[in-house]
Design a protein around this motif. Structure first.
Motif, PDB file in Angstrom:
ATOM      1  N   THR A 163       0.856  -1.189   0.000  1.00 52.68           N
ATOM      2  CA  THR A 163       0.000   0.000   0.000  1.00 52.68           C
ATOM      3  C   THR A 163       0.889   1.235   0.000  1.00 52.68           C
ATOM      4  O   THR A 163       2.084   1.142   0.210  1.00 52.68           O
ATOM      5  N   PHE A 164       0.261   2.363  -0.176  1.00 51.92           N
ATOM      6  CA  PHE A 164       1.016   3.599  -0.321  1.00 51.92           C
ATOM      7  C   PHE A 164       1.419   4.169   1.037  1.00 51.92           C
ATOM      8  O   PHE A 164       2.475   4.753   1.180  1.00 51.92           O
ATOM      9  N   THR A 165       0.562   3.988   2.035  1.00 53.49           N
ATOM     10  CA  THR A 165       0.874   4.534   3.350  1.00 53.49           C
ATOM     11  C   THR A 165       0.688   3.451   4.409  1.00 53.49           C
ATOM     12  O   THR A 165       0.026   2.451   4.179  1.00 53.49           O
ATOM     13  N   ARG A 166       1.246   3.714   5.578  1.00 47.50           N
ATOM     14  CA  ARG A 166       1.094   2.753   6.668  1.00 47.50           C
ATOM     15  C   ARG A 166      -0.338   2.725   7.144  1.00 47.50           C
ATOM     16  O   ARG A 166      -0.854   1.693   7.567  1.00 47.50           O
ATOM     17  N   LYS A 167      -0.954   3.885   7.046  1.00 49.94           N
ATOM     18  CA  LYS A 167      -2.355   3.967   7.439  1.00 49.94           C
ATOM     19  C   LYS A 167      -3.194   3.037   6.559  1.00 49.94           C
ATOM     20  O   LYS A 167      -4.023   2.269   7.051  1.00 49.94           O
ATOM     21  N   ALA A 168      -2.931   3.119   5.263  1.00 46.99           N
ATOM     22  CA  ALA A 168      -3.686   2.279   4.336  1.00 46.99           C
ATOM     23  C   ALA A 168      -3.404   0.812   4.599  1.00 46.99           C
ATOM     24  O   ALA A 168      -4.298  -0.044   4.497  1.00 46.99           O
TER      25      ALA A 168
ATOM     26  N   ILE B  56      -1.278  12.185  -7.912  1.00 48.02           N
ATOM     27  CA  ILE B  56      -1.034  13.578  -7.481  1.00 48.02           C
ATOM     28  C   ILE B  56       0.183  13.692  -6.589  1.00 48.02           C
ATOM     29  O   ILE B  56       0.307  14.594  -5.786  1.00 48.02           O
ATOM     30  N   TYR B  57       1.083  12.733  -6.681  1.00 47.01           N
ATOM     31  CA  TYR B  57       2.241  12.789  -5.792  1.00 47.01           C
ATOM     32  C   TYR B  57       3.550  12.959  -6.525  1.00 47.01           C
ATOM     33  O   TYR B  57       4.542  12.341  -6.211  1.00 47.01           O
ATOM     34  N   ARG B  58       3.530  13.805  -7.550  1.00 45.03           N
ATOM     35  CA  ARG B  58       4.744  14.040  -8.299  1.00 45.03           C
ATOM     36  C   ARG B  58       5.850  14.566  -7.391  1.00 45.03           C
ATOM     37  O   ARG B  58       7.009  14.232  -7.546  1.00 45.03           O
TER      38      ARG B  58
ATOM     39  N   MET C 110      -6.341  19.105  -0.399  1.00 41.03           N
ATOM     40  CA  MET C 110      -6.843  18.175  -1.397  1.00 41.03           C
ATOM     41  C   MET C 110      -6.047  16.874  -1.360  1.00 41.03           C
ATOM     42  O   MET C 110      -6.593  15.789  -1.483  1.00 41.03           O
ATOM     43  N   HIS C 111      -4.740  17.014  -1.171  1.00 41.39           N
ATOM     44  CA  HIS C 111      -3.920  15.805  -1.115  1.00 41.39           C
ATOM     45  C   HIS C 111      -4.357  14.889   0.009  1.00 41.39           C
ATOM     46  O   HIS C 111      -4.426  13.688  -0.135  1.00 41.39           O
ATOM     47  N   LYS C 112      -4.646  15.508   1.129  1.00 42.49           N
ATOM     48  CA  LYS C 112      -5.056  14.721   2.283  1.00 42.49           C
ATOM     49  C   LYS C 112      -6.407  14.049   2.079  1.00 42.49           C
ATOM     50  O   LYS C 112      -6.706  13.034   2.692  1.00 42.49           O
ATOM     51  N   SER C 113      -7.204  14.611   1.225  1.00 40.80           N
ATOM     52  CA  SER C 113      -8.565  14.105   1.077  1.00 40.80           C
ATOM     53  C   SER C 113      -8.635  12.841   0.230  1.00 40.80           C
ATOM     54  O   SER C 113      -9.653  12.179   0.175  1.00 40.80           O
ATOM     55  N   LYS C 114      -7.539  12.535  -0.399  1.00 41.66           N
ATOM     56  CA  LYS C 114      -7.552  11.382  -1.310  1.00 41.66           C
ATOM     57  C   LYS C 114      -7.988  10.140  -0.541  1.00 41.66           C
ATOM     58  O   LYS C 114      -7.522   9.862   0.548  1.00 41.66           O
ATOM     59  N   GLY C 115      -8.938   9.419  -1.128  1.00 38.59           N
ATOM     60  CA  GLY C 115      -9.414   8.211  -0.479  1.00 38.59           C
ATOM     61  C   GLY C 115     -10.589   8.443   0.459  1.00 38.59           C
ATOM     62  O   GLY C 115     -11.190   7.506   0.946  1.00 38.59           O
ATOM     63  N   LEU C 116     -10.928   9.708   0.708  1.00 32.63           N
ATOM     64  CA  LEU C 116     -12.055   9.992   1.601  1.00 32.63           C
ATOM     65  C   LEU C 116     -13.271  10.400   0.787  1.00 32.63           C
ATOM     66  O   LEU C 116     -13.175  10.670  -0.404  1.00 32.63           O
TER      67      LEU C 116
HETATM   68  S1  SF4 Z   1      -5.101  10.413   2.202  1.00 27.25           S
HETATM   69 FE1  SF4 Z   1      -5.348   9.057   0.504  1.00 27.25          FE
HETATM   70  S2  SF4 Z   1      -3.330   8.489  -0.036  1.00 27.25           S
HETATM   71 FE2  SF4 Z   1      -3.180   9.384   1.976  1.00 27.25          FE
HETATM   72  S3  SF4 Z   1      -3.420   7.653   3.251  1.00 27.25           S
HETATM   73 FE3  SF4 Z   1      -5.421   8.404   3.019  1.00 27.25          FE
HETATM   74  S4  SF4 Z   1      -6.215   7.222   1.334  1.00 27.25           S
HETATM   75 FE4  SF4 Z   1      -4.033   6.921   1.304  1.00 27.25          FE
END
Ligand code: SF4
Lengths: 906, 1131
Positions: B57-62, B456-458, B763-769
């Motif tokens: 996954t992309f983050t530990r949270k995910a 969006i993570y260039r 906006m970046h933080k909102s990804k996935g929400l």
């Molecule tokens: S904001 Fe988006 S990319 Fe970041 S952890 Fe949450 S779901 Fe993953």
């Protein structure tokens, strides 16, 4: 534990850990006292290692010719030295860790009695280890040594030599997951001894257990600490434990929580806690104790120089100074060190520098003299031990406890430190030959890194311990925090130096997930033996959601998780703190009027600042506040400006007139420019270190020459002029304050009027002369000064006009070289407009009148400064160094309303 | 939710097949997570051990969420089968996993570690940690929190190489290139180190091959030319060709359009013809890249007046045709851009100067990366990049999956990667190494899922081009089938329609891997629509009364009233963009939760704490002192400060000590200073000795900190700082002001999330929400453009070849075409990503989407008319402009009607220039310990006495002699040994023991002589013989435990060991302690006397103890073997 079942004098209890031994001894004592006894034969209880050594000595006494035991320190050191000197380790990033991990692998191999490592051919990790393993074994053998973890294996082969001497009853306790070494030995003892295993009893009834969750880890800890407080308030005699996974990282936070919740009074008064009600199961690092850290940095000076960071540390720390005054001087001296980009200081550097700045550094003089007297001892190669003796002598003689009386904690640190240094001597045994002083110190430091400090204190009712330490011990009540699925069970982490096949074959620690589950299980079982137990976990850690350990569901199938929330996370006394009406609002926009003897320093900067923000001017020019300085690495913009100024001064002093310039041949001009640039750069090289590098200097010279050339080219195109002054010092009085100024250049035009020029190697703007508050008052001030002078001198030649005809910046920048400013008529200089043609001109269109206005304006500013005006303005935000003082960030709020409103926000 | 099958149902079933590999494009709201869950479950049913399946996954949270989701589905499967169709699939799969779990004894539910759901960083470190030597990590490595500092140090190290033979010239070369700005060069190098994973790979190959680089530029040219093929038919228009013909006749041979002369037919789209194509493009386009409207002689189209005869006629007609043609072409999307891209192409030639710079640069980069390694080594810390490089290095050793499996314990059978669109090149490489040797059809599968439209993570090196490339060709030769999901389970049709319509246009028409261009793919709404679902566009102007913040606040309030309980989010591009809205929300009573939006450094109470830190860390910090004196904690006025300053200058310690002697200070000030002095003086005495965090906390409380706050909610901020200090100090000691400053500047005000009506985030933080209502304010705001870099590079594939573009930074005030090309590519990438950011933000909405902007009004005095600031290309509004231009215009027209015609709009901010402080007589609460410490006074008596420290260790031999002698005496008394035996073996046992306890031959000999002497003494001493002979009730090393009472009256349990005890013939019990002290020379009497005095209390204690177990009379004595002395003490 039923101690009555054994005869204390005829039994031996072996435990898995030191802590368990202590626990059993305490339990035993409690039972004896309960039976009314004051004295009783001691119970023989010892942890495994002590037991092995006990057996060892018995075997020795029996006359067996045995190898010489290395202490665990010695063995570890020997291993680490070997690994460190191995070629494959040289390029690794974390060599310490390699040493530790591989030594751990060695230990495991001994404890699990692994003889054949079965390294995968071509696998560098395993092959390296196999090689170390055999080298080490051989090394030990050749010296007749035995490493601590090998001892039990040796004993196993020589059971008859000691077994008989052991008491008849042997009790084992706490061996939840014995190593094969342990179980084989215990098994063998069963042949001749009465071996009993004791275990904690877990009641079948699980009502004494509570499960709960809190929103995040810090709330979880607060809840646990408050729970302990409530218990202690009720009865301070009971024993309580808070069990914390990864205690190491949380220790200081928990300690602070305990201070806040238990002893806030002492915290506020900054009192020393000598007899706290809590204790941590883990020790602190000795080297990180301030007192020790300072001394170890200082010791470096005895054989090499100091890094900037170390030096700063020695200068700022209060230890090593015997009086406040010399410490104060040292902190002042630190500012010089801080400013410099010099990264490393030899003792000679320091002596020179401190002499130059006339600062007395007692620790420096001490080392210096000491080195002079002992130079031989230090340079010679000697035994480690004699070097250590030298260190002790040094410590005995230097004053290193500061000018304040030391606390009992500091005293203990000192004591532990000295003992730790002494204990280093045992390494002598495994060191080959003589070494020099520097090497000894680095060995000593390595040794000290392993040493810990624990403040002595009477037994405390509240213990905060890691999970492992909680095994096999009970309290009146226990709270386990952090019981998540990530911690119980833990993740299996095999040792990378041992192959996976061996891991599996021997079921080594970290080898499989099932092993971890078993382990976690026994841990929880042990906790369940406590009469009162709370288990908690945090629902979130940061943004990461957490789950409760699945094992709890199995162990406590009928329990539900109780969601807890704290009323407040803040310490109790804050929630009760009376808040209203403690504040008052006041104005403070005027300080003292300038005294008679006030001398303006920094010239026109004062006017600029006073114009923009009187408050900041007050701080800077009345209270003399200045930020710490820091040198740049290369050549700064300011340096470049100065170089240009100097060069232009030289050139125009030489040329004097434009016609002289025009008359010069190209070659001659080039020669002049080159020569001048070289000259000023050579001068500058004395303090700008990089300029001493020829190639760097060349680049800089080219740059400077180009700038000069461009500037001269610009002047070639002008109407004829004579330079009547460069770097002209003047004094101007405004509102009774004397301002010293230096005018970069004054040109006399054909008609006799003056053009005042200010060199700028940046990019000045016209607006800086026009806007309110005035951003560049110096040009205005120059005009005022020269106007006045020329009026006084009342020239004799009639056809010459009087006064100032223009004030301009000469922008000398790679982008473009040009004049920017104001003249009295148009086209006096290319691109410079007359005052009356400037759209945004706030001044009179007449140049002379404008000068009068400027005078009035600057007088006013000076007057306001003189009167001590110190208001905050909308420009106060520009003075970044002062923002914290001017409280800029809250100036947008209505402070008065907030303070006087008396409303209770929140 | 409905039970209807989604339109992409078949794709979804295919995607979970356990024997095939896929790359799945899953747009926003497509239910990607359930798909992933299902696939993982399905894979689990096919493997031997769960570790064979790795999901990245992309983050530990995910990762945590995914793991929990799996565990929950397993738990769920323990229950009965659900009714809902979409739940059924999961349930059934989970059920099968449970069966497999039971069969294989996995115990998944007991141990979720077995589910390998991890981030790529943890996977890297897991791999690298398992191979300490192979990866050159040496074991696990902690990740530095201050990688920037390491980069900076490594970069600064170049200064040590100025005189180096190898590097010196390169450094100076670059310095000269950068105008000798040392710090700039160092800064740029440091910045490059943060991306070294990428360029190290380029450098790895060895020396620079300019041909390859030049070829790379050609490849880019080729790609750009090929894009023109879309317009080929247009370009072939005869009007253009004839115009070119005509014009070329009028051009001189050295004219920049001279290549036109060779054009008969349209040249083929081949980079060989680049010069001609560039000329054609310049012929058609203006400098700014639009089709020409004016035709003039600069391009050979000589003005009619200057033409004669036939030429005049032809020329006139041609120009008319051409104008018309260009006007038509201007309408064709992408046409002008494609031509302009060709026009701006540089020649594929690196000038010798550029080559040298490049060469020097690469040398220097190598140098600093080595220096960085050294830095990491000395700190035993590294950054994530180093770990990734280490894993990469380690994986390089394995060609066969089976070898890797042996090393990692489990084989990797199935790899799943979530958010694949945000993979970086380095991560991509790691993946390809992980699957090295995989063959399709052997049972191993790869599953890549993500949404290129949401890349969006260039700024974190995400490279969406990899997604496109993988869709086309798989990874490393391993094929994956592309799948596309279309169903959207999140948003209402109102939203989906809008998104489909707008973004189809906003996104480019074609994918382009190099530029990271992603075309739009449409979504199908699965949710029902409703009247109150909408998309709204609001135009605002910066009017004082009716600004955006106010409008939106009202809008939000309205929604909270109409739809209580529904979620609302405000999504902004930058943290600062929501500040105005937040204060409006506060004003209108709407509660909000803006996590990580408000910087703590913006709070004065936090700055006051930093001031305290500063003055403790450096007592010379005069700014800090004055700041502190001006803070509400002290509140001293300027005039008083001046008095003090005049008296003691900057000797602030003296201020506190001697303020009372200063003239001019009022009594009130003195009261204030008294309190301050009481608190600060001891704190300063303790600074450098006690933890700073503790000192600060106690000072703040003692000074009445809580009372000094303007708002009680700031208490949380203050405590956040305390906690931060604690944390920092734990990591590093001594700590510096700079460190504190940086750390605090990354702190945000903590807020109460629970009850908030609106969430505000980036906006970046909102990804996935997802939220019911989403508001996107301030769309006109632009972000700043990318900084310059020392080296720009692009890596791409064209025609199966890897191409590189490498461009060293251009010198100050210069334009280098190749660098410009690289910049151009970067800015195109940024543009495409901006559009995607807008897409991500818009698709968070379930029911309502409000887009809003605030444009700045301007009044032009000369023209005397209003206008508004144009919409910046780097703003998100730019993408909506084509659709909303009219709306904006209309709004503008209606607004200006109400406006006065004046440019004077006073916007003076209200500034409160006053001060506040604690009242001088304010009664601060007295703070007591909550738990009173047990019997204070008595404990104090007992507190440790500080004796002189013992720096001397000569006593060590003596100590060892004591041990050995005690031991032998015990053995002899126990009749386990005897003097005869010792004699016969020449005291070998003793020697052996000494060898263990001592370290050198010398010491052993020394000790041996003593020990032997002692033993011989005893043997020859009657008293000695008497002590050791058999007695009644005898004990050796008699261990007793007993209770004693300490000075505080507390009962303590203590252990005692008595060397020798027995009952003599007279029935007296003897208690004897051996003392192996030696004494040479005279005054033996005094020595013994001293010893007796020293030890009699101890013996007394023994006596008291033994009395309790033995009623017989007791005598105590000391025995000195080395002195042959027996001293009876009892009396
Ligand atoms: S904001 Fe988006 S990319 Fe970041 S952890 Fe949450 S779901 Fe993953």
């Amino acid at each position: 534990m039923d101690f009555s079942s054994i005869d204390a004098e005829q039994s031996l209890i072996i435990t898995a850990s030191q802590r368990q031994s202590r626990y059993l001894r305490d339990e035993f004592a409690a039972q004896q006292i309960a039976q009314g006894l004051d004295v009783w034969p001691s119970l023989k209880v010892m942890p495994w290692n002590a037991f092995i050594n006990y057996c060892w000595e018995l075997a020795q006494e029996s006359g067996l010719d045995m190898p010489i035991r290395l202490s665990s320190n010695q063995g570890r050191h020997l291993w680490q030295q070997m690994v460190a000197s191995s070629d494959v380790v040289e390029p690794l990033l974390n060599r310490k860790q390699t040493q530790n991990l591989s030594f751990d692998a060695w230990r495991v191999c001994q404890q699990w009695q692994i003889e054949h490592l079965g390294a995968m051919p071509g696998d560098q990790d395993q092959e390296s280890f196999a090689e170390w393993f055999s080298t080490f074994t051989k090394d030990l053998q050749s010296h007749g040594w035995i490493e601590a973890h090998q001892q039990a294996n040796y004993l196993l082969k020589n059971l008859p030599s000691f077994a008989e001497q052991l008491p008849n009853t042997i009790v084992t306790y706490g061996f939840q997951q014995p190593t094969p070494q342990q179980s084989t030995l215990i098994e063998l003892l069963k042949d001749s001894k009465d071996v009993v295993n004791w275990a904690l009893e877990v009641s079948a009834n699980q009502e004494h257990v509570q499960l709960c969750s809190l929103p995040d880890p810090s709330q979880e800890l607060i809840a646990a600490v408050r729970w302990a407080k409530q218990k202690l308030l009720k009865d301070s005699e009971q024993t309580i434990a808070i069990v914390v996974p990864e205690l190491e990282q949380k220790k200081s936070y928990i300690e602070r929580l305990i201070y806040r919740e238990f002893y806030v009074g002492d915290l506020v008064q900054g009192k020393e806690l000598t007899h706290p009600l809590h204790d941590f199961s883990i020790d602190e690092s000795l080297l990180q104790q301030p007192l020790v850290a300072v001394v170890t940095d200082w010791l470096t000076l005895t054989y090499q120089g100091l890094s900037k960071k170390q030096l700063q540390h020695l200068l700022l720390s209060p230890y090593l100074y015997n009086e406040q005054e010399s410490h104060w001087q040292a902190t002042q001296f630190e500012l010089i060190v801080r400013k410099s980009t010099k990264a490393y200081y030899s003792i000679e550097d320091l002596l020179k520098l401190s002499r130059h700045h006339q600062v007395k550094l007692p620790w420096l003089t001490f080392v210096d003299e000491w080195l002079k007297q002992n130079s031989e001892a230090l340079s010679a190669k000697q035994g480690f031990k004699s070097h250590i003796a030298v260190v002790l002598k040094l410590l005995a003689e230097v004053h290193w406890t500061g000018y304040h009386s030391i606390t009992s904690r500091e005293y203990q640190v000192q004591q532990t430190f000295i003992e730790a240094i002494k204990s280093a001597q045992s390494l002598q045994k495994v060191l080959a030959g003589k070494i020099n002083f520097a090497k000894s110190i680095s060995l000593l430091k390595e040794h000290l890194e392993q040493q810990t400090f624990h403040q002595q204190q009477p037994k405390a009712p509240l213990q905060i311990m890691g999970m492992l330490e909680a095994i096999g011990i009970t309290f009146d009540a226990v709270w386990l925090v952090g019981a998540t699925d990530q911690v119980l069970p833990q993740k299996a982490t095999p040792n990378p130096f041992i192959s996976k096949a061996i891991h599996r074959k021997f079921d080594l620690p970290g080898s499989s997930h099932n092993r971890e589950v078993e382990y976690a299980h026994s841990l929880l079982q042990s906790l369940l033996a406590n009469p009162e137990l709370v288990i908690s976990f945090a629902e979130y850690d940061g943004e990461q959601e957490q789950m409760m350990s699945p094992l709890l569901k199995t162990l406590l199938p009928n329990h539900t998780v109780h969601k807890q929330t704290l009323e407040s996370q803040l310490p109790g006394e804050l929630t009760e703190w009376p808040i209203n009406g403690a504040l008052e609002y006041y104005g403070d926009d005027k300080g003292l009027t300038v005294g008679e003897h006030y001398a303006v320093k920094g010239g026109t900067g004062l006017l600029r600042m006073q114009a923009a923000s009187p408050f900041d001017a007050y701080l800077r020019y009345r209270l003399a506040l200045q930020p710490f300085e820091e040198d740049g690495l290369g050549i700064s913009f300011m340096d470049r400006g100065n170089l240009f100024h100097k060069a232009m001064q030289i050139i125009w002093t030489r040329l004097e007139t434009q016609s002289a310039l025009l008359e010069l041949s190209d070659d001659a001009l080039e020669g002049l420019v080159k020569q001048t640039a070289q000259f000023v750069l050579n001068e500058a090289a004395k303090h700008i270190y990089l300029l001493q590098n020829q190639a760097f200097m060349d680049v800089e010279a080219k740059r400077l020459e180009a700038l000069i050339m461009e500037s001269l080219d610009l002047d070639k195109k002008r109407e004829p002029f004579t330079v009547i002054g460069t770097e002209v010092p003047r004094e101007v009085e405004l509102a009774g304050l004397k301002f010293s100024i230096i005018i970069d250049r004054i040109d006399k035009l054909r008609d006799g009027r003056l053009m005042i020029i200010d060199y700028k190697t940046g990019q000045p703007t016209l607006m800086s002369l026009l806007r309110d508050p005035i951003a560049e008052p110096q040009l205005l001030l120059y005009a005022i000064s020269e106007q006045a002078i020329s009026e006084q001198s009342n020239s004799d030649s009639r056809d010459e006009k009087q006064g100032v005809a223009g004030i301009v910046f000469m922008q000398a920048h790679l982008k473009a070289c040009k004049y920017i400013g104001i003249t009295s008529e148009n086209d006096m200089l290319e691109g410079v407009k007359a005052l009356h043609d400037i759209k945004a001109n706030p001044y009179s269109d007449d140049f002379d009148e404008a000068i009068e206005q400027w005078k009035g304006m600057l007088e006013e500013i000076a007057e306001s400064f003189k009167n001590g005006h110190a208001d905050i303005t909308e420009y106060s935000g520009d003075f970044t160094d002062h923002l914290a003082i001017s409280r800029w960030s809250e100036r947008g709020e209505s402070l008065e309303a907030l303070v006087n409103g008396g409303e209770d926000y929140e | 939710m409905s039970n209807l099958l989604p339109p992409d149902h078949a794709v979804r079933s295919q995607a979970i097949k356990a024997d095939e590999s896929f790359i799945v494009q899953a747009p926003a709201g497509a239910g990607k997570t359930s798909l992933l869950t299902q696939r993982i479950l399905n894979l689990l049913t096919t493997v031997e051990s769960p570790e064979e399946v790795i999901a990245i996954t992309f983050t530990r949270k995910a990762a945590a969420e995914m793991r929990h989701r799996l565990v929950e589905s397993l738990l769920f499967a323990q229950g009965a089968e659900p009714q809902q169709a979409h739940e059924k699939v999961t349930w059934q799969l989970a059920r099968q996993v449970l069966e497999r779990d039971a069969e294989q004894e996995w115990h998944l539910l007991q141990n979720s570690h077995r589910l390998r759901i991890t981030t790529i960083d943890s996977l890297s470190s897991m791999i690298a940690n398992q191979m300490p030597v192979l990866s050159s990590l040496g074991g696990s490595l902690s990740i530095t929190n201050y990688s920037q500092e390491s980069y900076q140090r490594a970069a600064e190290s170049i200064l040590n190489y100025l005189d180096d033979e190898d590097y010196g010239t390169h450094i100076l070369k670059l310095l000269a290139h950068l105008d000798n700005q040392v710090e700039k060069l160092i800064g740029l190098l440091a910045q490059m180190l943060g991306k070294r994973d990428q360029w190290l790979r380029l450098l790895g190959a060895g020396e620079l091959d300019i041909d390859i680089l030049e070829d790379g530029i050609n490849q880019i040219a080729q790609m750009r030319l090929e894009r023109l093929s879309n317009f080929q038919s247009k370009l072939e228009n005869s009007a253009l060709l004839s115009a070119i013909h005509f014009a070329s006749g009028f051009l001189d041979a050295d004219h920049e359009l001279a290549p036109l002369k060779d054009i008969q037919l349209l040249p083929s789209l081949d980079y060989q013809n680049l010069e001609q194509w560039k000329a054609i493009a310049s012929f058609c386009l203006t400098k700014s890249g639009t089709f020409k409207k004016q035709l003039n002689k600069k391009i050979g189209l000589v003005a009619d007046g200057d033409l004669e005869g036939e030429d005049k006629k032809v020329g006139k007609a041609l120009k008319a045709d051409l104008k018309e043609l260009f006007a038509d072409w201007a309408e064709i999307p992408d046409f002008a851009e494609s031509l302009a891209d060709v026009m701006s192409l540089p020649k594929a030639v690196y000038s010798p100067e550029q080559q040298e710079i490049l060469y020097s640069l690469l040398h220097l980069l190598r140098l600093v990366s080595v220096e960085l390694t050294v830095d990491f080594q000395s700190n035993a810390e590294a950054d994530f990049i180093e770990i990734a490089l280490a894993a990469d290095r380690a994986l390089g050793y394995f060609d066969e999956p089976s070898e890797l499996a042996l090393k990692l314990d489990y084989q990797i059978s199935h790899l799943l990667v979530d958010e694949f669109q945000d993979t970086s090149f380095t991560q991509y490489q790691l993946l390809s190494k992980l699957i090295a040797g995989w063959q399709p059809g052997e049972g191993r599968t790869l599953f890549l899922v993500g949404d290129p439209m949401q890349s969006i993570y260039r700024f974190r090196e995400a490279n969406v081009g990899l997604f496109i490339k993988t869709q086309q060709e798989g990874i490393n030769g391993f094929p994956v089938t592309p799948l596309q999901l279309t169903a959207n389970f999140r948003s209402s049709p109102s939203i989906i329609d809008w998104v489909n319509r707008r973004f189809d246009k906003v996104f480019p028409a074609n994918d382009d891997a190099l530029l990271g261009a992603v075309s739009y793919s449409k979504a199908e709404a699965m949710k029902p629509d409703n009247n109150d679902h909408f998309v709204k566009f609001l135009t605002n102007f910066d009017q004082a009364e009716k600004n955006e913040a106010e409008q939106l606040a009202q809008e939000i309030r309205q929604i909270t009233l109409e739809h209580p309980g529904e979620s609302i989010a405000v999504l902004v591009r930058g943290r600062s963009h929501a500040q105005d809205l937040m204060s409006e929300l506060r004003a209108s009573g709407v509660s909000y939760y803006a996590k990580d939006m408000e910087y703590l450094t913006h709070k004065s109470c936090v700055n006051d704490l930093i001031l305290l830190c500063r003055l403790l860390l450096h007592p010379q910090d005069s700014l800090a002192w004055v700041g502190f004196f001006k803070s509400p904690l002290v509140g001293i006025e300027l005039s008083d400060l001046t008095h003090l300053h005049q008296a003691f200058s900057h000797q602030f310690w003296t201020w506190l000590e001697q303020f009372s002697s200063v003239e001019g200070l009022s009594a009130e000030v003195k009261t204030r200073l008294e309190l301050v002095s009481e608190v600060i003086t001891p704190a300063i005495a303790n600074s450098g000795r006690k933890p700073l965090s503790q000192l600060i906390e106690s000072m703040w409380l003692a000074l009445g900190g809580p009372s000094s706050l303007l708002n009680q909610s700031e208490l949380r901020d203050v405590y956040a700082v305390f906690e931060l200090l604690l944390e920092l100090e734990q990591k590093e000691w001594p700590i510096t002001v700079e460190r504190i400053g940086t750390a605090v500047s990354e702190l945000f005000a903590d807020q109460q999330a629970d009850a908030a009506q609106v969430e505000i985030m980036t906006m970046h933080k909102s990804k996935g929400l997802e939220f019911d209502t989403v508001i996107l304010p301030s769309l006109q705001r632009q972000k700043r453009s990318d900084d310059h870099q020392l080296l720009l590079w692009e890596e791409f594939t064209a025609e199966d070849r890897t191409g590189y573009l490498l461009a060293p930074i251009q010198a100050a005030e210069q334009k280098e075409p190749i660098y410009q090309l690289a910049r151009d590519i970067q800015s195109k990438k940024a543009t495409f990503e901006d559009a995607r950011l807008l897409y991500v933000a818009a698709t968070r909405a379930k029911k309502r989407l409000i887009l809003s902007c605030e444009l700045k009004l301007k009044f032009d005095e000369e023209k005397s008319e209003w206008s508004y600031n144009s919409i910046d290309k780097r703003s998100l509004l730019h993408y909506l402009k084509p659709h909303y231009e009219n709306v904006i215009e209309r709004e503008f027209n209606s607004v200006i009607e109400t406006l006065e015609t004046s440019s004077q709009r006073d916007e003076t901010q209200a500034l409160d220039t006053g001060w506040y402080r604690l009242k001088s007589h304010v009664q601060l609460p007295s703070i007591e310990n909550q738990l009173s410490l047990i019997q204070k006074e008595s404990l104090e008596q007992e507190s440790l006495k500080q004796e002189g420290l013992d720096f001397d260790w000569a006593s060590d031999v003596a100590r060892v002699v004591g041990l050995v002698v005690h031991k032998q005496l015990e053995l002899i008394a126990l009749r386990k040994s005897s003097f005869e035996q010792l004699d016969a073996t020449d005291y070998q046992v003793v020697k052996n023991q000494l060898w263990e306890l001592l370290d050198s031959e010398k010491e052993v000999t020394q000790a041996f002589v003593k020990a032997k002497q002692a033993l011989i003494n005893v043997q020859s001493d009657d008293k000695g013989q008497w002590l050791l002979k058999q007695h009644q009730d005898e004990k050796c090393e008699w261990e007793l435990t007993g209770t004693v009472t300490d000075l505080a009256g507390k009962t303590l349990v203590r252990n005692f060991i008595i060397d020798r005890s027995f009952v003599d013939e007279q029935g007296t019990r003897w208690i004897v302690d051996y003392k192996t002290g030696d004494h040479q020379g005279s005054e033996l009497e005094q020595f013994i006397q001293a010893e007796v005095e020293r030890y009699s209390p101890q013996l007394k204690q023994y006596q008291q103890l033994v009395q309790k177990v033995d009623a017989r009379p007791i005598k105590t004595a000391l025995y000195f073997p080395l002195l042959k002395q027996f001293v009876e003490i009892s009396g």
